[in-house]
Enzyme design. Sequence first.
Site, PDB file in Angstrom:
ATOM      1  N   GLU A  30      -3.316   4.053   5.809  1.00 18.68           N
ATOM      2  CA  GLU A  30      -2.508   4.591   6.919  1.00 18.68           C
ATOM      3  C   GLU A  30      -2.250   6.084   6.699  1.00 18.68           C
ATOM      4  O   GLU A  30      -2.433   6.912   7.603  1.00 18.68           O
ATOM      5  CB  GLU A  30      -1.154   3.874   7.012  1.00 18.68           C
ATOM      6  CG  GLU A  30      -1.225   2.427   7.458  1.00 18.68           C
ATOM      7  CD  GLU A  30      -1.369   1.452   6.306  1.00 18.68           C
ATOM      8  OE1 GLU A  30      -1.836   1.864   5.209  1.00 18.68           O
ATOM      9  OE2 GLU A  30      -1.031   0.268   6.492  1.00 18.68           O
TER      10      GLU A  30
ATOM     11  N   GLY B 216       6.613   2.890  -6.017  1.00 19.95           N
ATOM     12  CA  GLY B 216       6.714   3.495  -4.688  1.00 19.95           C
ATOM     13  C   GLY B 216       8.102   3.332  -4.084  1.00 19.95           C
ATOM     14  O   GLY B 216       8.698   4.278  -3.566  1.00 19.95           O
ATOM     15  N   ARG B 217       8.645   2.112  -4.152  1.00 22.90           N
ATOM     16  CA  ARG B 217       9.956   1.859  -3.532  1.00 22.90           C
ATOM     17  C   ARG B 217      11.102   2.412  -4.360  1.00 22.90           C
ATOM     18  O   ARG B 217      12.263   2.282  -3.976  1.00 22.90           O
ATOM     19  CB  ARG B 217      10.123   0.366  -3.245  1.00 22.90           C
ATOM     20  CG  ARG B 217       9.910  -0.531  -4.453  1.00 22.90           C
ATOM     21  CD  ARG B 217       9.720  -1.993  -4.029  1.00 22.90           C
ATOM     22  NE  ARG B 217       9.328  -2.850  -5.131  1.00 22.90           N
ATOM     23  CZ  ARG B 217       8.088  -3.021  -5.557  1.00 22.90           C
ATOM     24  NH1 ARG B 217       7.104  -2.367  -4.982  1.00 22.90           N
ATOM     25  NH2 ARG B 217       7.812  -3.831  -6.562  1.00 22.90           N
TER      26      ARG B 217
ATOM     27  N   LYS C 130      -4.853  -5.804   2.925  1.00 20.87           N
ATOM     28  CA  LYS C 130      -5.567  -4.518   2.935  1.00 20.87           C
ATOM     29  C   LYS C 130      -7.080  -4.750   2.897  1.00 20.87           C
ATOM     30  O   LYS C 130      -7.855  -4.114   3.623  1.00 20.87           O
ATOM     31  CB  LYS C 130      -5.177  -3.661   1.716  1.00 20.87           C
ATOM     32  CG  LYS C 130      -3.757  -3.128   1.748  1.00 20.87           C
ATOM     33  CD  LYS C 130      -3.506  -2.237   0.532  1.00 20.87           C
ATOM     34  CE  LYS C 130      -2.054  -1.840   0.413  1.00 20.87           C
ATOM     35  NZ  LYS C 130      -1.736  -1.114  -0.818  1.00 20.87           N
TER      36      LYS C 130
ATOM     37  N   HIS D 193      26.858  -7.169  18.958  1.00 20.19           N
ATOM     38  CA  HIS D 193      26.526  -7.524  20.337  1.00 20.19           C
ATOM     39  C   HIS D 193      25.107  -8.061  20.447  1.00 20.19           C
ATOM     40  O   HIS D 193      24.513  -8.067  21.521  1.00 20.19           O
ATOM     41  CB  HIS D 193      26.721  -6.297  21.244  1.00 20.19           C
ATOM     42  CG  HIS D 193      28.160  -5.867  21.246  1.00 20.19           C
ATOM     43  ND1 HIS D 193      29.087  -6.380  22.106  1.00 20.19           N
ATOM     44  CD2 HIS D 193      28.837  -5.023  20.432  1.00 20.19           C
ATOM     45  CE1 HIS D 193      30.273  -5.849  21.855  1.00 20.19           C
ATOM     46  NE2 HIS D 193      30.146  -5.025  20.835  1.00 20.19           N
TER      47      HIS D 193
ATOM     48  N   LYS E 168       1.833   7.980  -3.326  1.00 21.29           N
ATOM     49  CA  LYS E 168       1.726   7.844  -4.777  1.00 21.29           C
ATOM     50  C   LYS E 168       0.251   7.815  -5.191  1.00 21.29           C
ATOM     51  O   LYS E 168      -0.171   8.520  -6.089  1.00 21.29           O
ATOM     52  CB  LYS E 168       2.443   6.570  -5.221  1.00 21.29           C
ATOM     53  CG  LYS E 168       2.336   6.291  -6.698  1.00 21.29           C
ATOM     54  CD  LYS E 168       3.127   5.071  -7.126  1.00 21.29           C
ATOM     55  CE  LYS E 168       2.809   4.740  -8.589  1.00 21.29           C
ATOM     56  NZ  LYS E 168       3.551   3.592  -9.088  1.00 21.29           N
TER      57      LYS E 168
ATOM     58  N   GLU F  19       9.844  -6.528  -1.528  1.00 24.22           N
ATOM     59  CA  GLU F  19       8.615  -6.172  -2.236  1.00 24.22           C
ATOM     60  C   GLU F  19       8.823  -6.318  -3.745  1.00 24.22           C
ATOM     61  O   GLU F  19       7.881  -6.573  -4.483  1.00 24.22           O
ATOM     62  CB  GLU F  19       8.165  -4.741  -1.880  1.00 24.22           C
ATOM     63  CG  GLU F  19       6.682  -4.519  -2.127  1.00 24.22           C
ATOM     64  CD  GLU F  19       6.166  -3.169  -1.642  1.00 24.22           C
ATOM     65  OE1 GLU F  19       6.525  -2.132  -2.237  1.00 24.22           O
ATOM     66  OE2 GLU F  19       5.374  -3.136  -0.679  1.00 24.22           O
TER      67      GLU F  19
HETATM   68  O1  F6P Z   1       1.224  -1.444   0.210  1.00 26.28           O
HETATM   69  C1  F6P Z   1       2.413  -1.371  -0.470  1.00 26.28           C
HETATM   70  C2  F6P Z   1       2.594  -0.029  -1.113  1.00 26.28           C
HETATM   71  O2  F6P Z   1       1.809   0.056  -2.246  1.00 26.28           O
HETATM   72  C3  F6P Z   1       4.060   0.230  -1.434  1.00 26.28           C
HETATM   73  O3  F6P Z   1       4.458  -0.343  -2.616  1.00 26.28           O
HETATM   74  C4  F6P Z   1       4.098   1.704  -1.406  1.00 26.28           C
HETATM   75  O4  F6P Z   1       5.404   2.188  -1.326  1.00 26.28           O
HETATM   76  C5  F6P Z   1       3.254   1.987  -0.186  1.00 26.28           C
HETATM   77  O5  F6P Z   1       2.240   1.024  -0.237  1.00 26.28           O
HETATM   78  C6  F6P Z   1       2.683   3.355  -0.106  1.00 26.28           C
HETATM   79  O6  F6P Z   1       1.845   3.625  -1.179  1.00 26.28           O
HETATM   80  P1  F6P Z   1       1.394   5.102  -1.525  1.00 26.28           P
HETATM   81  O7  F6P Z   1       2.618   5.887  -1.814  1.00 26.28           O
HETATM   82  O8  F6P Z   1       0.490   4.988  -2.702  1.00 26.28           O
HETATM   83  O9  F6P Z   1       0.680   5.645  -0.322  1.00 26.28           O
END
Ligand code: F6P
Length: 535
Positions: A219, A270-271, A503, A387, A213, A356
Amino acid sequence: MTRTRCDRTPAWSQLQAHYQSAGQQLDLRQAFAQDPQRFDRFSQQAPHVFADLSKNRIDAATQALLLQLAQQCGVVEHRNAMFSGEAINTTEHRAVGHVLLRNPPLALVEPAQAAINVVASTAWGDAQAQVHATLDAMLAYAERVRADAAITDVVNIGIGGSDLGPQMAVLALQAFAMPGKRFHFVSNVDGHELAATLQGLKTESTLFLVASKTFTTIETMTNAHSAKAWFAAQGGTDTARHFAALTTNVAAANAFGITTTFGFWDWVGGRYSVWSAIGLPLAIAIGAEGFRQFLAGAHDMDAHFRTAPLEANLPVRLGLLDVWYRNFHGFSSRSIAPYHSALKRLPAYLQQLEMESNGKRVDATGVFLPYATAPVLWGEPGTNGQHAYFQMLHQGTDVVPVEFVAVKKARHTLAGHHTLLLANVLAQAQALMLGQDDPDTASSGGEGPRHFTGNRPSTFMLLEDLTPTSLGALIALQEHRVFVSGSIWGINSFDQWGVELGKVLAKDAERRLGSGDAAGLDGSTAGLLEKLRAK
Ligand code: F6P
């Protein structure tokens, strides 16, 4: 809009009194014996999802008080504010528009449905037109990729909402996925994940989708840079063909060197973004028509949430049940048990959605809350969970409400398996509720290692078939139940400030790992830093 905090409503005090006088003693076995209509009263068919709530510790009085709580907290007004584009994400001053992403164009809607299709507001401006134009472009692209036999591997690079939604849905709908394309999901900054994925790939047959987003997430950017470097090192040149970006930050994607982009908007959390361009892996897997069915299933649930009376509104009933368990019974977790191996990633997806969204300890105005909010959500597909940790669900000291998800129809032809699977999910729900005296000590009260207390609550969701439509409806149902409990708790379910501190500190720790600078660190972090740097 002003929201009334739940603990300041008359219904809250009445629920507390009701819990003391009746709620905490409610025994499900007696409740069924006393009320032959209990199953009908506490189950319902919502669009594409049937839900049996009757094995939950509620009675008619509980339900009536919970519905009053919803009214008094202004859940209806809050819900309407979301649908009409008000900036209900108050800390980020944004509307919350995932419902708009699945609002079909009027031209595709039966006249009788047109009234519920329209989000009655001008606040959205031309957002709906932008949504449909982007969707059309993205689906046309998905069809081109599907038709391109030279592309055999699609690698989604993203994390959180930019990973869990498409990953969960591609797996869930594998029965509808086209043959000849493999899907890979790389989320972790741990290079083992990307390295293992790249090992089996060739540049000419790979499409990388960089899903973010913000296009700033460390990452994703780290993985995207490494993928780009790998592509170049392997002699790949046609970035426009082999990389696409799914983002609200098209400028950053361009600066990164990606020219094929599909955008979305800051009012898509995002979610909540699997319905947007973030859903591209799913669209490639199941095709444009399948993706539209996924949206349509969710839209059917939106219409239900928006128009059904509260007492027959499944997301409302589920959200209220969550509040009842969390704040009155004090249950601190919920286990999700999908009895379908294709729903393997559903628990992880729902974890982000619930925790979240509602894992917060202040209200929407930043004031500390004196009551509990989101439960811990966890689970594994059945029968595997049986199990592993079901021992604790049946006999542990904590009561954990379980949410079973079963699918009536199997899409394989192996004899006997599906009946056995369904028998197991039925039996687990039954065993949790019924319990059993220890046969060796039955005459002396039944306690002993084989004693099951029973009266353990569960909800049973049933899909006729696992299809794009029913999956869309199931996910929208979960989104809205999280909305309802968040609304009752008075929190902003649409921000996630709790992820920020880690972060910032990770950036600082990265620098310190390089330099060895331990100045100002606490003793533990300094000690670990030294250990990590030791040759
Ligand atoms: O760190 C949490 C978050 O902001 C989530 O809410 C989001 O889904 C994820 O990181 C990834 O964010 P982006 O789509 O901006 O890379």
